[in-house]
Scaffold this motif. Structure first.
Motif: not given
Length: 202
Positions: A13-29
């Motif tokens: 179990a882990k998180t993923n920094g690149q997915m976090l970036l992508a999801l932030y930009l998705r919601d920001l835009a």
């Protein structure tokens, strides 16, 4: 990150920094209904302040470019992580709308993603300390024992915890699950999502 294994099974179990970036930009835009699977908004919520920066004629292009990026992340984040390369983001030369978004907002996106990664890592440790992964480990033990009697290959399941607003999970073949970082706190709901997913493991 959390890892455990037994006879015929393994779990991480882990998180993923690149997915976090992508999801932030998705919601920001303000990109909606994008990617497969379609994930709910992040939490805490990100205001779609960059939506006003995207010309109407470019919104469909940005959505398509984001979806292509997301698809690559789901397949393999290691190569993409090495290719982000600020401040010019040349690896996104074939995605001009997404490249402009990255150039304008990468700093805030990076800080947000780093904070969420720290929080997700803490929650992963909290789930382990509270014994919340034991429910899933038991499912894997039972399924692994069943498969071993039929000469099946060892089971391997990777959980990618993300800060999502709804306690849900999404199965990705062959053995990855995207899930809200709070889902394991809801034992009955956690079981209802993960039990059929364990059964789908090859």
């Amino acid at each position: 990150m959390y890892e455990s294994s037994g006879d015929g099974w393994s779990l991480s179990a882990k998180t993923n920094g690149q997915m976090l970036l992508a999801l932030y930009l998705r919601d920001l835009a303000g990109i909606q209904h994008a990617g497969q699977p379609v994930l709910c908004p992040v939490a805490p919520a990100v205001k779609p302040v960059a939506a006003a920066e995207v010309p109407e004629h470019s919104s469909a292009e940005l959505k398509q470019e984001w979806q292509q990026w997301w698809h690559r992340l789901l397949r393999s984040d290691a190569a993409i992580e090495a290719a982000i390369s600020p401040p010019h983001f040349h690896s996104f030369d074939d995605s001009p709308s997404l490249q402009r978004l990255l150039r304008a907002h990468y700093g805030a996106a990076f800080v947000w993603a780093r904070s969420r990664q720290t929080e997700c890592d803490a929650r992963t440790r909290d789930h382990a300390a509270a014994g919340r992964w034991s429910l899933l480990e038991e499912m894997l033990r039972e399924r692994g024992a069943s498969r071993a009697s039929h000469d099946g290959a060892p089971l391997s399941l990777t959980l990618v915890e993300l800060p999502l607003a709804e306690p849900r999970a999404w199965f990705l073949e062959p053995g990855t699950v995207l899930l809200s970082h709070d889902l394991p706190r809801h034992e009955t709901l956690f079981r209802s999502y993960l039990e059929p997913m364990v059964e789908l493991l090859p």
